[in-house]
Design a protein around this motif. Structure first.
Motif, PDB file in Angstrom:
ATOM      1  N   GLY A 319     -53.536 -80.985 -18.144  1.00 16.49           N
ATOM      2  CA  GLY A 319     -53.993 -81.060 -19.528  1.00 16.49           C
ATOM      3  C   GLY A 319     -53.392 -82.220 -20.282  1.00 16.49           C
ATOM      4  N   GLN A 341     -55.322 -79.211 -22.728  1.00 16.56           N
ATOM      5  CA  GLN A 341     -56.593 -78.759 -22.180  1.00 16.56           C
ATOM      6  C   GLN A 341     -56.990 -79.682 -21.032  1.00 16.56           C
ATOM      7  N   ARG A 342     -57.791 -79.169 -20.111  1.00 14.77           N
ATOM      8  CA  ARG A 342     -58.268 -79.967 -18.984  1.00 14.77           C
ATOM      9  C   ARG A 342     -59.114 -81.139 -19.495  1.00 14.77           C
ATOM     10  N   ILE A 343     -58.729 -82.341 -19.159  1.00 16.00           N
ATOM     11  CA  ILE A 343     -59.436 -83.530 -19.642  1.00 16.00           C
ATOM     12  C   ILE A 343     -60.436 -83.980 -18.587  1.00 16.00           C
ATOM     13  N   THR A 358     -63.075 -82.006 -22.989  1.00 17.66           N
ATOM     14  CA  THR A 358     -62.271 -80.987 -22.313  1.00 17.66           C
ATOM     15  C   THR A 358     -63.173 -80.108 -21.454  1.00 17.66           C
TER      16      THR A 358
END
Length: 373
Positions: A319, A341-343, A358
């Motif tokens: 993240g 957050q997952r990019i 995200t």
């Protein structure tokens, strides 16, 4: 409610508000940043492109293509998107503008194209963008062969100053050894004319044993690609297997080694290959443990002090936004900026801000800009 309880709840509310405000400010090595949420409600967004009128296009892995207004309003899904197999890691992937977009209104989309008997491959379509949908959709590339896998599709799209189109591709997971062969597109970078034809100066056009559109090979799964601002060479990054994520410069005819050489290992442990071999390229930079890189951009603005000509890479696993300082074609310094957050995608906007997508069911479009003094 008694007075003490009311005061406690009020204090708690003020504290939450304060923490929320602080959480939007990021202190980095070179600059203090403000992180704004531009849009929410995107379903696993994957690719982002900026339009001349100030709007943006965002792909969602489920097959939707949407406009996002400057104030974050989402349009209804546009009609006319090619049939997409949204399963596993596949779906609607990257989006970029044709270099003549101002006059043609054309865009490129990469996506998972379904085939017979549960097979699929990465494809690229060229289409004309309208207010509510796409028209004149033409498939300009379809990776071969199609294969029954839901993994490792790539796929980033890059147009070069000499008007060529690069498409990055994955090895499809179970077909990892195809990355070392010349009769499939698995684990390759391909180079095309803007209409999908084969450039006459492609490196293998005179070799009947090699697919004419192949540019480089030995790749695992490239999900980040950008042109260097000075050399105009194609920089890429790819996922390693449980470690060994790589940054490379994808040069014609070079072999980047997968799966013969790698700094990763089998999931659950176990050696895959070796780390070096004559005739195979070493990465410019690598990550072990894996950061799961996705999205990449060179930052060319002076709007964020100290970031000029840095390379920005998103991290799905941690993240983070990873900022890399360069000395020629070497990485001289790395900073990791926690986003939380997952990019999935990283782009520089026309305003000099950095925009992030995200990867989640309620995905967001975030904007990083220099904080006001």
């Amino acid at each position: 409610m008694n007075k003490t309880l009311r005061l406690s709840l009020l204090s708690l509310g003020l504290l939450v508000t304060s923490l929320s405000a602080v959480a939007q400010q990021l202190n980095t090595e070179k600059a203090t940043l403000q992180m704004d949420t531009v849009a929410t409600g995107l379903e696993h967004p994957w690719g982002l492109a900026f339009l001349p009128d100030g709007r943006m296009l965002v792909t969602e892995r489920n097959g939707n293509l949407r406009y996002v207004s400057a104030n974050g309003e989402l349009s209804k899904p546009l009609t006319g998107v090619p049939t997409v197999l949204a399963a596993g890691q596949g779906g609607l992937l990257d989006v970029i503008l044709h270099p003549d977009f101002a006059t043609t209104r054309q865009i490129y989309l990469s996506y998972t194209e379904p085939g017979a008997e549960n097979t699929s491959s990465t494809a690229v379509a060229l289409a004309t963008l309208g207010e509510t949908g796409l028209s004149d959709v033409k498939v300009v590339f379809s990776a071969q062969p199609k294969f029954a896998s839901r993994h490792h599709f790539g796929s980033r799209l890059v147009v070069t100053p000499d008007r060529k189109l690069f498409v990055t591709l994955g090895d499809r997971g179970a077909r990892r050894h195809d990355a070392q062969t010349f009769d499939t597109h698995h684990g390759k970078v391909v180079r095309l004319e803007l209409d999908g034809q084969i450039p006459a100066d492609n490196p293998y056009v005179k070799d009947s044993a090699v697919l004419d559109d192949i540019w480089s090979y030995g790749h695992r799964n490239i999900q980040g690609a950008a042109l260097h601002p000075t050399t105009a060479e194609l920089w890429t990054h790819e996922h390693g297997p449980q470690g060994g994520d790589e940054i490379n410069i994808a040069r014609a005819t070079l072999n980047y080694g997968w799966p013969v050489i790698t700094y990763g290992e089998e999931y659950g442990g176990g050696k895959i290959g070796q780390t070096e071999k004559d005739g195979m390229e070493q990465p410019l930079h690598k990550w072990t443990p894996s950061i799961a890189p996705s999205g990449m951009a060179f930052y060319l603005s002076d709007a964020i002090p100290g970031w000029q000509n840095n390379l920005l890479v998103g991290s799905l696993r941690f993240g983070q936004l990873v900022r890399l300082e360069l000395d020629g074609d070497k990485v001289s310094h790395e900073e990791r900026i926690m986003i939380g957050q997952r990019i999935r995608d990283v782009r520089q906007g026309p305003d000099g801000a950095v925009y992030l997508l995200t990867d989640q069911a309620n995905g967001q479009l975030l904007r990083l800009r220099a904080a006001a003094n």
